[in-house]
Design a protein around this motif. Structure first.
Motif, PDB file in Angstrom:
ATOM      1  N   GLN A  35       1.355  -1.235   0.026  1.00  0.00           N
ATOM      2  CA  GLN A  35      -0.078   0.252   0.149  1.00  0.00           C
ATOM      3  C   GLN A  35       0.483   1.373  -0.081  1.00  0.00           C
ATOM      4  O   GLN A  35       0.480   2.087  -0.849  1.00  0.00           O
ATOM      5  N   THR A  36       1.962   0.695   0.734  1.00  0.00           N
ATOM      6  CA  THR A  36       2.768   2.301   1.036  1.00  0.00           C
ATOM      7  C   THR A  36       3.428   2.728  -0.444  1.00  0.00           C
ATOM      8  O   THR A  36       3.523   3.990  -1.043  1.00  0.00           O
ATOM      9  N   SER A  37       3.764   1.386  -1.558  1.00  0.00           N
ATOM     10  CA  SER A  37       4.481   1.899  -2.024  1.00  0.00           C
ATOM     11  C   SER A  37       3.376   2.255  -3.378  1.00  0.00           C
ATOM     12  O   SER A  37       3.631   2.700  -3.943  1.00  0.00           O
ATOM     13  N   ARG A  38       2.147   2.241  -3.989  1.00  0.00           N
ATOM     14  CA  ARG A  38       0.985   2.256  -4.600  1.00  0.00           C
ATOM     15  C   ARG A  38       1.160   3.401  -3.576  1.00  0.00           C
ATOM     16  O   ARG A  38       0.917   4.158  -5.033  1.00  0.00           O
ATOM     17  N   CYS A  39       0.798   4.235  -3.016  1.00  0.00           N
ATOM     18  CA  CYS A  39       0.626   6.017  -2.829  1.00  0.00           C
ATOM     19  C   CYS A  39       1.932   6.264  -3.173  1.00  0.00           C
ATOM     20  O   CYS A  39       1.608   6.908  -3.607  1.00  0.00           O
ATOM     21  N   PHE A  40       3.280   5.770  -3.117  1.00  0.00           N
ATOM     22  CA  PHE A  40       4.206   6.759  -3.679  1.00  0.00           C
ATOM     23  C   PHE A  40       4.401   6.999  -5.206  1.00  0.00           C
ATOM     24  O   PHE A  40       4.322   7.766  -5.678  1.00  0.00           O
ATOM     25  N   ARG A  41       3.985   5.995  -5.470  1.00  0.00           N
ATOM     26  CA  ARG A  41       3.597   6.289  -6.789  1.00  0.00           C
ATOM     27  C   ARG A  41       2.493   6.649  -8.210  1.00  0.00           C
ATOM     28  O   ARG A  41       2.788   7.190  -8.243  1.00  0.00           O
ATOM     29  N   GLU A  42       1.641   7.096  -6.856  1.00  0.00           N
ATOM     30  CA  GLU A  42       0.073   7.927  -6.926  1.00  0.00           C
ATOM     31  C   GLU A  42       0.389   8.866  -6.623  1.00  0.00           C
ATOM     32  O   GLU A  42       0.697   9.840  -7.406  1.00  0.00           O
ATOM     33  N   LYS A  43       0.954   9.333  -5.853  1.00  0.00           N
ATOM     34  CA  LYS A  43       1.238  10.955  -5.237  1.00  0.00           C
ATOM     35  C   LYS A  43       2.804  11.548  -5.382  1.00  0.00           C
ATOM     36  O   LYS A  43       2.967  12.646  -5.554  1.00  0.00           O
ATOM     37  N   GLY A  44       3.678  10.387  -5.209  1.00  0.00           N
ATOM     38  CA  GLY A  44       4.503  11.213  -6.017  1.00  0.00           C
ATOM     39  C   GLY A  44       5.759  11.585  -4.810  1.00  0.00           C
ATOM     40  O   GLY A  44       5.787  11.482  -3.809  1.00  0.00           O
ATOM     41  N   ALA A  45       6.317  13.191  -5.282  1.00  0.00           N
ATOM     42  CA  ALA A  45       6.971  13.670  -4.521  1.00  0.00           C
ATOM     43  C   ALA A  45       6.108  14.462  -3.447  1.00  0.00           C
ATOM     44  O   ALA A  45       6.272  14.584  -2.298  1.00  0.00           O
ATOM     45  N   GLU A  46       4.710  14.080  -3.211  1.00  0.00           N
ATOM     46  CA  GLU A  46       3.755  14.800  -2.153  1.00  0.00           C
ATOM     47  C   GLU A  46       3.201  13.717  -1.179  1.00  0.00           C
ATOM     48  O   GLU A  46       2.291  14.181  -0.080  1.00  0.00           O
ATOM     49  N   ALA A  47       3.888  12.254  -1.207  1.00  0.00           N
ATOM     50  CA  ALA A  47       3.362  11.173  -0.235  1.00  0.00           C
ATOM     51  C   ALA A  47       4.229  11.709   0.277  1.00  0.00           C
ATOM     52  O   ALA A  47       5.471  11.864   0.634  1.00  0.00           O
ATOM     53  N   GLU A  48       3.693  11.142   1.967  1.00  0.00           N
ATOM     54  CA  GLU A  48       3.821  11.879   3.018  1.00  0.00           C
ATOM     55  C   GLU A  48       4.779  11.146   2.760  1.00  0.00           C
ATOM     56  O   GLU A  48       4.729   9.392   3.126  1.00  0.00           O
ATOM     57  N   PRO A  49       6.045  10.848   3.490  1.00  0.00           N
ATOM     58  CA  PRO A  49       7.153  10.089   4.407  1.00  0.00           C
ATOM     59  C   PRO A  49       6.266   9.095   5.826  1.00  0.00           C
ATOM     60  O   PRO A  49       5.833   9.210   6.602  1.00  0.00           O
ATOM     61  N   VAL A  50       6.866   8.371   5.254  1.00  0.00           N
ATOM     62  CA  VAL A  50       6.394   6.509   6.624  1.00  0.00           C
ATOM     63  C   VAL A  50       7.590   6.090   7.151  1.00  0.00           C
ATOM     64  O   VAL A  50       9.020   5.254   6.750  1.00  0.00           O
ATOM     65  N   PHE A  51       7.487   6.921   8.947  1.00  0.00           N
ATOM     66  CA  PHE A  51       8.620   6.268   9.844  1.00  0.00           C
ATOM     67  C   PHE A  51       7.952   4.792  10.537  1.00  0.00           C
ATOM     68  O   PHE A  51       6.768   4.624  10.340  1.00  0.00           O
ATOM     69  N   PHE A  52       9.162   3.922  11.034  1.00  0.00           N
ATOM     70  CA  PHE A  52       8.861   3.054  11.674  1.00  0.00           C
ATOM     71  C   PHE A  52       9.949   2.448  12.434  1.00  0.00           C
ATOM     72  O   PHE A  52      11.118   2.822  12.278  1.00  0.00           O
ATOM     73  N   GLY A  53       9.281   1.997  13.407  1.00  0.00           N
ATOM     74  CA  GLY A  53      11.006   1.557  14.525  1.00  0.00           C
ATOM     75  C   GLY A  53      10.075   1.153  15.625  1.00  0.00           C
ATOM     76  O   GLY A  53       9.041   0.108  14.938  1.00  0.00           O
ATOM     77  N   ALA A  54      10.417   0.584  17.033  1.00  0.00           N
ATOM     78  CA  ALA A  54      10.369   0.078  17.953  1.00  0.00           C
ATOM     79  C   ALA A  54       9.321   0.922  18.990  1.00  0.00           C
ATOM     80  O   ALA A  54      10.446   1.823  19.134  1.00  0.00           O
TER      81      ALA A  54
END
Length: 107
Positions: free
Chosen positions: A26-45
């Motif tokens: 889903q994240t990859s699809r969002c990046f393709r659709e929104k390009g530079a406007e896609a929000e970054p996704v933070f991950f961690g613990a």
């Protein structure tokens, strides 16, 4: 959406590693659709960011911005060190060991 966010604002939502991995399609699809406007996704613990995923377009824009900032810094440093001495183009060419005639300059 500005390229850089206000770091004094609310900290980003941090996805647990397992959830980030699961949402990758889903994240990859969002990046393709929104390009530079896609929000970054933070991950961690434990709600502490360990990494961030960006769209490629946003990544490239950030690199361009960093290049511009580095050039601006270099210009400022050179301005501060400028002693006011100037060379003509012919003098500069000669100083570098070339003949100005090779560059179509008649002296």
């Amino acid at each position: 959406m500005p390229l850089l966010r206000d770091r004094s604002a609310t900290p980003p939502e941090v996805l647990p590693m397992k959830e980030a991995r699961k949402s990758l399609p889903q994240t990859s699809r969002c990046f393709r659709e929104k390009g530079a406007e896609a929000e970054p996704v933070f991950f961690g613990a434990h709600r502490k960011p360990a990494g961030v995923m960006l769209s490629y377009e946003r990544y490239v824009k950030m690199l361009d911005l960093l290049d511009d900032l580095a050039a601006a810094l270099q210009i400022r440093q050179r301005d501060r060190a400028d002693a006011g001495e100037r060379l003509t183009l012919e003098e500069l060419i000669r100083e570098q060991g070339f003949d100005p005639a090779e560059f179509g300059l008649d002296t």
